[in-house]
Design a protein around this motif. Sequence first.
Motif, PDB file in Angstrom:
ATOM      1  N   THR A  78       0.264  -5.433  -5.203  1.00  0.00           N
ATOM      2  CA  THR A  78      -0.875  -3.973  -4.652  1.00  0.00           C
ATOM      3  C   THR A  78       0.333  -3.605  -2.781  1.00  0.00           C
ATOM      4  O   THR A  78       1.629  -2.996  -3.002  1.00  0.00           O
ATOM      5  N   MET A  79       0.644  -5.266  -2.677  1.00  0.00           N
ATOM      6  CA  MET A  79       1.085  -5.372  -0.987  1.00  0.00           C
ATOM      7  C   MET A  79       2.531  -5.215  -1.823  1.00  0.00           C
ATOM      8  O   MET A  79       3.468  -5.139  -0.807  1.00  0.00           O
ATOM      9  N   ASP A  81       4.159  -4.122  -4.361  1.00  0.00           N
ATOM     10  CA  ASP A  81       5.003  -3.174  -4.282  1.00  0.00           C
ATOM     11  C   ASP A  81       4.707  -2.289  -3.092  1.00  0.00           C
ATOM     12  O   ASP A  81       6.208  -1.517  -2.959  1.00  0.00           O
ATOM     13  N   LEU A  82       3.763  -1.987  -2.232  1.00  0.00           N
ATOM     14  CA  LEU A  82       4.288  -1.507  -1.265  1.00  0.00           C
ATOM     15  C   LEU A  82       5.300  -1.622   0.038  1.00  0.00           C
ATOM     16  O   LEU A  82       6.119  -1.222   0.652  1.00  0.00           O
ATOM     17  N   GLN A  83       5.428  -2.801  -0.275  1.00  0.00           N
ATOM     18  CA  GLN A  83       6.640  -3.481   0.060  1.00  0.00           C
ATOM     19  C   GLN A  83       7.839  -3.057  -0.136  1.00  0.00           C
ATOM     20  O   GLN A  83       8.998  -2.781   0.615  1.00  0.00           O
ATOM     21  N   LYS A  84       8.072  -2.758  -1.759  1.00  0.00           N
ATOM     22  CA  LYS A  84       9.216  -2.115  -2.346  1.00  0.00           C
ATOM     23  C   LYS A  84       9.797  -0.602  -1.481  1.00  0.00           C
ATOM     24  O   LYS A  84      10.671  -0.738  -1.924  1.00  0.00           O
ATOM     25  N   LYS A  85       8.564  -0.654  -1.247  1.00  0.00           N
ATOM     26  CA  LYS A  85       8.662   1.195  -1.070  1.00  0.00           C
ATOM     27  C   LYS A  85       9.001   1.219   0.498  1.00  0.00           C
ATOM     28  O   LYS A  85       9.192   2.097   0.897  1.00  0.00           O
ATOM     29  N   GLY A  86       9.146  -0.028   1.593  1.00  0.00           N
ATOM     30  CA  GLY A  86       9.900   0.210   2.789  1.00  0.00           C
ATOM     31  C   GLY A  86       8.621  -1.068   4.129  1.00  0.00           C
ATOM     32  O   GLY A  86       9.570  -0.628   4.870  1.00  0.00           O
ATOM     33  N   HIS A  87       7.512  -1.127   3.811  1.00  0.00           N
ATOM     34  CA  HIS A  87       7.561  -1.697   4.403  1.00  0.00           C
ATOM     35  C   HIS A  87       7.524  -3.467   5.127  1.00  0.00           C
ATOM     36  O   HIS A  87       8.162  -3.459   3.947  1.00  0.00           O
ATOM     37  N   TRP A  91       3.165  -7.516   5.940  1.00  0.00           N
ATOM     38  CA  TRP A  91       1.597  -6.800   5.439  1.00  0.00           C
ATOM     39  C   TRP A  91       2.164  -7.667   4.320  1.00  0.00           C
ATOM     40  O   TRP A  91       0.831  -7.697   3.661  1.00  0.00           O
ATOM     41  N   LYS A  92       2.762  -8.451   3.016  1.00  0.00           N
ATOM     42  CA  LYS A  92       1.967  -8.991   2.055  1.00  0.00           C
ATOM     43  C   LYS A  92       1.159  -9.983   2.711  1.00  0.00           C
ATOM     44  O   LYS A  92       0.123 -10.336   1.190  1.00  0.00           O
ATOM     45  N   SER A  93       1.082 -10.356   3.830  1.00  0.00           N
ATOM     46  CA  SER A  93       0.325 -11.794   4.119  1.00  0.00           C
ATOM     47  C   SER A  93      -1.283 -10.874   3.846  1.00  0.00           C
ATOM     48  O   SER A  93      -2.055 -11.638   3.668  1.00  0.00           O
ATOM     49  N   ILE A 407      -5.136  -1.761  11.017  1.00  0.00           N
ATOM     50  CA  ILE A 407      -3.827  -1.126  11.528  1.00  0.00           C
ATOM     51  C   ILE A 407      -2.903  -0.749  10.367  1.00  0.00           C
ATOM     52  O   ILE A 407      -1.733  -0.555  10.529  1.00  0.00           O
ATOM     53  N   PHE A 408      -2.956  -2.068   9.602  1.00  0.00           N
ATOM     54  CA  PHE A 408      -1.749  -1.168   8.446  1.00  0.00           C
ATOM     55  C   PHE A 408      -2.512   0.186   7.819  1.00  0.00           C
ATOM     56  O   PHE A 408      -0.945   0.815   7.528  1.00  0.00           O
ATOM     57  N   ILE A 409      -3.530   0.503   7.260  1.00  0.00           N
ATOM     58  CA  ILE A 409      -3.964   2.025   6.326  1.00  0.00           C
ATOM     59  C   ILE A 409      -3.652   2.430   7.807  1.00  0.00           C
ATOM     60  O   ILE A 409      -3.434   3.569   6.958  1.00  0.00           O
ATOM     61  N   GLY A 410      -4.269   1.951   8.528  1.00  0.00           N
ATOM     62  CA  GLY A 410      -4.533   3.422   9.888  1.00  0.00           C
ATOM     63  C   GLY A 410      -3.055   4.152  10.565  1.00  0.00           C
ATOM     64  O   GLY A 410      -3.334   4.791  10.812  1.00  0.00           O
ATOM     65  N   TRP A 411      -2.651   2.552  10.337  1.00  0.00           N
ATOM     66  CA  TRP A 411      -0.845   3.325  11.243  1.00  0.00           C
ATOM     67  C   TRP A 411      -0.203   3.828  10.725  1.00  0.00           C
ATOM     68  O   TRP A 411       0.809   3.971   9.914  1.00  0.00           O
TER      69      TRP A 411
END
Length: 456
Positions: A78-79, A81-87, A91-93, A407-411
């Motif tokens: 999941t993380m 995939d989110l990195q591929k979308k620009g994060h 945050w993969k940690s 932090i990640f989910i909230g911001w």
Amino acid sequence: MQSQSSTPRWSSEYAFVLAAVGAAVGLGNIWRFPYLAGQSGGGAFVIVYLLFVIALGIPLVMGELALGRQGGKSPVATMEDLQKKGHHPFWKSIGWVSVCLPLVTMGFYTVVTGWILDFIVRTLMGSFNNINADQSTEYFSVLQNSWAYMLSLNTGFMIILGIVVALGVKKGLETTVRIMMPALFAILVLMAIYSLATGDAGAALTFLFEPDFSKITFRVLIDALGQALFSLAIGAGALITYGAYLPQDVNIPKTAKVIAVSDTLVAIFAGLAIFPIVFQYGLEPSEGAGLIFVSLPIAFGQMTGGIIIGSLFFILLIFASFTSGISMIEPIVSVLEGKGLSRKKGVILVSSFCWFLSMLAALSFNILQDERPLGFIPFLAEMNIFDTLNFLVSAIILPFNAMIIAIFIGWLLSRKTLLEQFGYKETDMGWKLWSFSMKLLSPIACAFILLNVFFA
């Protein structure tokens, strides 16, 4: 890599709730909560703990479930995939910490489970009948020093746990929680009723529910916050993983509240089952971790029907340990499946690693008792392997992961995604309260735990 379409699903919302509650309800509720409450003044600790569950626990559970369901994969995938979308890659940690933390937890968790297995047998045999405090302390010490016996108990537990996880979500996880969770609740309620009826109910209720706010110290606040995170399995991978198996029609805010309420009720009922006995037989509520394995056997050995009540209590602990153990193994197994490894091979690999860690932890009370693995760090200098694993999980890794998740989910996670997952509108009070908690309260509270570790 595992696709969302191939991700298994819970057969019903009821099955998911049982599994999620099973992940949350564990030794943290029935072993850790009572002794922390005993050490921290009872009612004052309970009130603070409940406030943290409401203000921080429920929002964090909602966030992890939403992240898991949106991704539809393991925490790591999941993380990624989110990195591929620009994060940012950092945050993969979240994914890796979420699946590795439970492995470290299993290192000491399995040892405690081994103690419980032994106490079931000894209680049934009547070994604790009429024992005194010195004899109880000596027995527990002898048990910890019996390294070969302890390793055999650890091995048996890991084999059975591995078999259940290898059977998969529906045949293994669902079937187990459908049996164990109702049984756990039934035993706990019966024990609480019996304890209140035969023990010192007045003293116990006063201790748990009449808070002395003068006893609320910074240490009590930190312990209560840490217990709220530990008890709800926040930051431990299970909620993200189980959320990936969650159908879209399940209401996440409602489900998060059910999980939090169920988990909290188990902790409260555990207190109601334990403290009337503690006060009735003149035991010390602030005994600490030994409350379960040193003090309570003395009471069970003196009371009428103690063999039955004591055996039921330790069986209750086994059920809690087993359902939580499943949730600790499942996240990393789901990662390995997503990487192309078969489920059975993944279970064997993960179980073997957990067994190895638990072996080291078990030996830290005997053969390796003088080993201090992180002795070069001042606040870890006196801790053996078991204590080091316990401390790293509860005081450092868990709050750190919970903080960066908040932090990640909230911001950073898409507001549109979250609103869709929760079924909220931006004008809803529920959304505003959740946002405030995730963006400010949760990160700050978790940071306080970490700062307390390094600067207290």
